[in-house]
Design a protein around this motif. Structure first.
Motif, PDB file in Angstrom:
ATOM      1  N   SER A 424       0.856  -1.183   0.000  1.00  0.00           N
ATOM      2  CA  SER A 424       0.000   0.000   0.000  1.00  0.00           C
ATOM      3  C   SER A 424       0.893   1.235   0.000  1.00  0.00           C
ATOM      4  CB  SER A 424      -0.920  -0.009   1.227  1.00  0.00           C
ATOM      5  OG  SER A 424      -1.758   1.110   1.215  1.00  0.00           O
ATOM      6  N   ASP A 425       1.454   1.526  -1.176  1.00  0.00           N
ATOM      7  CA  ASP A 425       2.450   2.588  -1.308  1.00  0.00           C
ATOM      8  C   ASP A 425       2.384   3.119  -2.742  1.00  0.00           C
ATOM      9  OD1 ASP A 425       4.582   4.282  -0.825  1.00  0.00           O
ATOM     10  OD2 ASP A 425       5.789   2.749   0.173  1.00  0.00           O
ATOM     11  N   THR A 426       3.322   3.958  -3.112  1.00  0.00           N
ATOM     12  CA  THR A 426       3.337   4.499  -4.473  1.00  0.00           C
ATOM     13  C   THR A 426       3.879   3.466  -5.456  1.00  0.00           C
ATOM     14  OG1 THR A 426       5.567   5.397  -4.211  1.00  0.00           O
ATOM     15  CG2 THR A 426       3.717   6.819  -3.576  1.00  0.00           C
ATOM     16  N   ARG A 466      -0.464   6.319  -5.526  1.00  0.00           N
ATOM     17  CA  ARG A 466      -0.588   5.240  -4.536  1.00  0.00           C
ATOM     18  C   ARG A 466      -1.500   4.161  -5.098  1.00  0.00           C
ATOM     19  NH1 ARG A 466       1.736   6.788   0.213  1.00  0.00           N
ATOM     20  NH2 ARG A 466       0.990   4.884   1.206  1.00  0.00           N
ATOM     21  N   VAL A 467      -1.121   2.903  -4.881  1.00  0.00           N
ATOM     22  CA  VAL A 467      -1.826   1.788  -5.534  1.00  0.00           C
ATOM     23  C   VAL A 467      -2.890   1.158  -4.640  1.00  0.00           C
ATOM     24  CG1 VAL A 467       0.169   1.290  -6.970  1.00  0.00           C
ATOM     25  CG2 VAL A 467      -0.121   0.054  -4.806  1.00  0.00           C
ATOM     26  N   GLY A 468      -3.016   1.622  -3.386  1.00  0.00           N
ATOM     27  CA  GLY A 468      -4.002   1.019  -2.494  1.00  0.00           C
ATOM     28  C   GLY A 468      -3.496  -0.293  -1.924  1.00  0.00           C
ATOM     29  N   GLU A 469      -4.230  -0.819  -0.953  1.00  0.00           N
ATOM     30  CA  GLU A 469      -3.795  -2.047  -0.285  1.00  0.00           C
ATOM     31  C   GLU A 469      -3.751  -3.209  -1.274  1.00  0.00           C
ATOM     32  OE1 GLU A 469      -4.830  -4.680   3.726  1.00  0.00           O
ATOM     33  OE2 GLU A 469      -6.149  -3.067   3.073  1.00  0.00           O
ATOM     34  N   LEU A 472      -4.944  -2.608  -4.926  1.00  0.00           N
ATOM     35  CA  LEU A 472      -6.381  -2.701  -5.171  1.00  0.00           C
ATOM     36  C   LEU A 472      -6.834  -1.817  -6.331  1.00  0.00           C
ATOM     37  CD1 LEU A 472      -8.885  -4.091  -3.868  1.00  0.00           C
ATOM     38  CD2 LEU A 472      -9.253  -1.981  -2.590  1.00  0.00           C
ATOM     39  N   THR A 473      -6.160  -0.685  -6.549  1.00  0.00           N
ATOM     40  CA  THR A 473      -6.589   0.264  -7.590  1.00  0.00           C
ATOM     41  C   THR A 473      -6.090  -0.108  -8.982  1.00  0.00           C
ATOM     42  OG1 THR A 473      -4.663   1.661  -7.134  1.00  0.00           O
ATOM     43  CG2 THR A 473      -6.695   2.166  -5.934  1.00  0.00           C
ATOM     44  N   LEU A 474      -5.278  -1.170  -9.090  1.00  0.00           N
ATOM     45  CA  LEU A 474      -4.720  -1.570 -10.386  1.00  0.00           C
ATOM     46  C   LEU A 474      -5.428  -2.811 -10.914  1.00  0.00           C
ATOM     47  CD1 LEU A 474      -0.878  -1.202  -9.682  1.00  0.00           C
ATOM     48  CD2 LEU A 474      -2.477   0.532 -10.511  1.00  0.00           C
ATOM     49  N   GLY A 476      -5.337  -6.555 -12.911  1.00  0.00           N
ATOM     50  CA  GLY A 476      -4.442  -7.705 -12.737  1.00  0.00           C
ATOM     51  C   GLY A 476      -3.191  -7.586 -13.600  1.00  0.00           C
ATOM     52  N   GLY A 477      -3.372  -7.139 -14.875  1.00  0.00           N
ATOM     53  CA  GLY A 477      -2.230  -6.982 -15.767  1.00  0.00           C
ATOM     54  C   GLY A 477      -1.272  -5.910 -15.302  1.00  0.00           C
ATOM     55  N   GLN A 478      -1.815  -4.799 -14.784  1.00  0.00           N
ATOM     56  CA  GLN A 478      -0.965  -3.716 -14.289  1.00  0.00           C
ATOM     57  C   GLN A 478      -0.153  -4.174 -13.081  1.00  0.00           C
ATOM     58  OE1 GLN A 478      -4.043  -0.813 -13.710  1.00  0.00           O
ATOM     59  NE2 GLN A 478      -3.567   0.281 -15.620  1.00  0.00           N
ATOM     60  N   LYS A 479      -0.792  -4.922 -12.213  1.00  0.00           N
ATOM     61  CA  LYS A 479      -0.066  -5.436 -11.037  1.00  0.00           C
ATOM     62  C   LYS A 479       1.081  -6.350 -11.461  1.00  0.00           C
ATOM     63  CE  LYS A 479      -3.752  -6.851  -8.635  1.00  0.00           C
ATOM     64  NZ  LYS A 479      -4.552  -7.386  -7.507  1.00  0.00           N
ATOM     65  N   GLN A 480       0.821  -7.199 -12.454  1.00  0.00           N
ATOM     66  CA  GLN A 480       1.881  -8.101 -12.922  1.00  0.00           C
ATOM     67  C   GLN A 480       3.044  -7.323 -13.527  1.00  0.00           C
ATOM     68  OE1 GLN A 480       0.101 -11.070 -15.516  1.00  0.00           O
ATOM     69  NE2 GLN A 480      -0.012 -12.512 -13.816  1.00  0.00           N
ATOM     70  N   ARG A 481       2.736  -6.260 -14.252  1.00  0.00           N
ATOM     71  CA  ARG A 481       3.811  -5.476 -14.870  1.00  0.00           C
ATOM     72  C   ARG A 481       4.609  -4.697 -13.825  1.00  0.00           C
ATOM     73  NH1 ARG A 481       0.331  -2.484 -19.159  1.00  0.00           N
ATOM     74  NH2 ARG A 481      -1.384  -3.557 -18.110  1.00  0.00           N
ATOM     75  N   VAL A 482       3.953  -4.239 -12.763  1.00  0.00           N
ATOM     76  CA  VAL A 482       4.679  -3.594 -11.663  1.00  0.00           C
ATOM     77  C   VAL A 482       5.621  -4.604 -11.013  1.00  0.00           C
ATOM     78  CG1 VAL A 482       4.468  -2.504  -9.384  1.00  0.00           C
ATOM     79  CG2 VAL A 482       2.893  -1.867 -11.214  1.00  0.00           C
ATOM     80  N   ALA A 483       5.137  -5.831 -10.845  1.00  0.00           N
ATOM     81  CA  ALA A 483       5.969  -6.880 -10.246  1.00  0.00           C
ATOM     82  C   ALA A 483       7.168  -7.212 -11.138  1.00  0.00           C
ATOM     83  CB  ALA A 483       5.135  -8.138  -9.991  1.00  0.00           C
ATOM     84  N   ILE A 484       6.961  -7.221 -12.465  1.00  0.00           N
ATOM     85  CA  ILE A 484       8.071  -7.475 -13.393  1.00  0.00           C
ATOM     86  C   ILE A 484       9.088  -6.338 -13.304  1.00  0.00           C
ATOM     87  CG2 ILE A 484       8.696  -7.650 -15.833  1.00  0.00           C
ATOM     88  CD1 ILE A 484       5.962  -9.030 -16.282  1.00  0.00           C
ATOM     89  N   ALA A 485       8.600  -5.097 -13.255  1.00  0.00           N
ATOM     90  CA  ALA A 485       9.502  -3.944 -13.126  1.00  0.00           C
ATOM     91  C   ALA A 485      10.287  -4.023 -11.821  1.00  0.00           C
ATOM     92  CB  ALA A 485       8.692  -2.650 -13.180  1.00  0.00           C
ATOM     93  N   ARG A 486       9.650  -4.479 -10.762  1.00  0.00           N
ATOM     94  CA  ARG A 486      10.320  -4.628  -9.457  1.00  0.00           C
ATOM     95  C   ARG A 486      11.459  -5.634  -9.545  1.00  0.00           C
ATOM     96  NH1 ARG A 486       6.170  -5.607  -4.825  1.00  0.00           N
ATOM     97  NH2 ARG A 486       5.823  -7.547  -5.947  1.00  0.00           N
TER      98      ARG A 486
END
Length: 582
Positions: A424-426, A466-469, A472-474, A476-486
């Motif tokens: 739950s952060d940026t 901020r992406v929410g807990e 939550l605000t993203l 499924g595909g956006q979350k996966q791409r954030v994880a790949i970037a991480r």
């Protein structure tokens, strides 16, 4: 009382021995001042009977005022030091608890509910802190006051003092009986609180599912039942602990009656002075505090010990995966060559992988395909030691991974798991999670390589959104791409993508794969996917089923075999054609 349980608390007390020693010294001084007040009353009354002057009489009120003021100051310092110490101990235990939780293996978390862990880290920890703070302070105060007062009472009149102790055996029996049952009931209450916390956590985490299936009323009813049970258990504890104090006071009242009768007769006969009799009764009143406090303190201590026993279960859970004696601390970098030698792995008595022979050269790529439950994710999780294989079965750069420091091993592996978790952060902080000092440019570059570039324009604050807990605000595909970037921003030598593109469309997938092909050069990459389009460019592909390798080779070789891989490829081609037509 469980001696090992008490001994396990010693390190926390020893750490603050100076503060505790100072606090106890002030506490004893406070008790001595408090115990002096009845003796001044005795001197004043006996002085009046002898016939002192008005000037001499003024000494006693002045002395009493000085004692009262001194006691107020000492009591403030005593509370300040000991209560602060209990907060510091709470701080240390909380840090130790989280530090140990970070070391526990995935298998432990699969057995332990999140609500149970949270209950022990919050509610149980508060009970332990109360045992160290008010519990320790009032028990020490009661014991010191009891010792001082009894000593003075024996000097005033030994026979009356013996009368005071006639109810003592009944007090000891009551303490033992009530203490044991309070401990047992509070343990059950804390366990019930954990169930309550788990229910709340599951409902909040699964709120979309609850609403989608219109289960709100049923979930509220289930929670109401748990809540009622929790209240009933608490009320039974209140009934028990509520009966303890009145029983102790009744026994103390019996002692008062005995002293009043026998002491009054002694005073009338001149066997003791009136001042002694008044002082003795005042000391009896002072001694009532230890008796009354005993019930409350025992309640606090039993609750604290019950809670500490539950917390200690976590602290004593073995880390299992850690740097062992064979670890080579000189290893600082890895090339990324990975190898599985005759690997067999079982989890909770069930064999997950069997006789896996596999080698991935440094900079090479491996794709793993197979049905659900085939062991694909487990195989990948063995490389960063999220699960522990038998010694020598998993190797990196020709060395068993147990010889590589855990921090070095995981620093060289970028893992994008099946279940994407975001904090739950940026967006910036989620991407830079593994590289806290990453620049804005580096974070943006990783986001673009992961295919997140076009989406950033739609976010209100770009990377600072901020992406929410749990994201939550993203989507499924956006979350996966954030994880790949991480994973990419860490520049790992080994990159593991565990079904990391399942939630993106084929066009986005192709963009990400094109970016990854550049990144993969000189980097060992492991793909796990059900999509052939994700796997076809890998140097080697294996088909897993029931923990065994059924087929291996590159895309063309496996198509030529006409086996499981070829069948899956044909089925996906047909699905794509049908989608194109529709």
């Amino acid at each position: 009382m469980d001696r090992p349980l008490l001994q396990s608390l010693t390190p926390y007390l020893w750490r603050y021995r100076r503060a505790i020693g100072l606090g106890m010294g002030i506490l004893i001084a406070n008790v001595c001042v408090f115990a002096s007040i009845p003796y001044v009353l005795k001197l004043a009354i006996d002085g009046l009977r002898r016939g002192i002057s008005e000037r001499e009489l003024l000494v006693f009120p002045a002395l009493l005022m000085a004692l009262v003021l001194a006691r107020a100051g000492l009591q403030y310092l005593q509370r300040l030091i000991l209560i602060n110490t209990s907060r510091n101990i709470e701080y240390d235990i909380r840090n130790d608890l989280l530090r140990h939780l970070e070391t526990l293996p995935r298998s432990w978390y699969q057995r332990m509910r999140t609500g149970e862990i949270m209950a022990r880290a919050t509610n149980d920890l508060s009970a332990v802190r109360n045992m160290f703070g008010p519990g320790l302070m009032y028990s020490a105060n009661a014991l010191a006051l009891f010792a001082v007062v009894v000593t003075i009472m024996l000097r005033l009149d030994a026979r009356l003092t013996l009368l005071v102790f006639l109810p003592a055996p009944f007090v000891m029996l009551a303490v033992q009986w009530f203490g044991k049952r309070i401990h047992e009931r509070f343990e059950r209450i804390q366990s019930m609180f954990a169930s309550l916390a788990t229910k709340v956590e599951e409902n909040l985490a699964g709120l979309r599912i609850v609403r989608a299936y219109a289960r709100e009323d049923r979930e509220i009813a289930d929670f109401d039942e748990l809540n009622r049970d929790y209240i009933r258990r608490n009320l039974r504890l209140v009934l028990l602990s509520g009966a303890f104090d009145p029983l102790l006071q009744a026994l103390l009242g019996l002692a008062f009656l005995l002293v009043l009768w026998f002491g009054g007769r002694a005073a009338l006969r001149g066997q003791i002075t009136l001042g002694d009799f008044v002082a003795f009764n005042a000391y009896m009143m002072q001694m009532s505090f230890p008796m009354i406090a005993m019930g409350w303190v025992i309640n606090l201590v039993q609750r604290g010990l019950a809670s500490w026993a539950r917390m200690r279960e976590i602290l004593r859970a073995p880390a299992e995966i850690a740097d062992g004696p064979g670890c080579d601390r000189s290893i600082r970098t890895l090339r990324g060559e990975a190898e599985f030698r005759q690997l067999s792995f079982s989890f909770e008595g069930r064999e997950v992988l069997h006789d896996i022979e596999l080698a991935i050269p440094a900079g090479g790529s491996l794709a793993i395909v197979g049905p659900t439950g085939a062991g694909k994710s487990t195989l990948a999780a063995l490389l960063p030691r999220l699960y522990e294989a038998a010694p020598g079965m998993v190797r990196i750069d020709g060395r068993p991974i147990a010889e590589i420091p855990l921090a070095v091993l995981r620093a060289h592996i970028g893992l994008v798991p099946q279940e994407t978790f975001l904090f739950s952060d940026t967006l910036h902080n989620n991407i830079a999670f593994g590289v806290p000092d990453a620049t804005e440019a580096a974070v943006l570059e990783a986001a673009v390589k992961a295919g997140l570039g076009p989406d950033l324009e739609n976010f209100p604050e770009g990377l600072n959104t901020r992406v929410g807990e749990r994201g939550l605000t993203l989507s499924g595909g956006q979350k996966q791409r954030v994880a790949i970037a991480r994973a990419l921003i860490r520049d790992p030598r080994i990159l593991i993508l565990d079904d990391a593109l399942s939630a993106v469309d084929t066009l986005t997938e192709e963009t990400i794969l094109n970016n990854l092909r550049q990144i993969m050069q000189g980097r060992t990459t492991i793909f796990i996917s059900h999509r052939i389009s994700t796997l076809r460019g890998a140097d080697q592909i294996i088909v897993l089923d029931h923990g065994r390798i059924l087929e291996r080779g590159d895309h063309a070789t496996l198509i030529g075999l006409g086996g499981h891989y070829a069948s899956l490829y044909e089925k996906q081609l047909l699905e794509e054609e049908l989608q194109a037509v529709s």
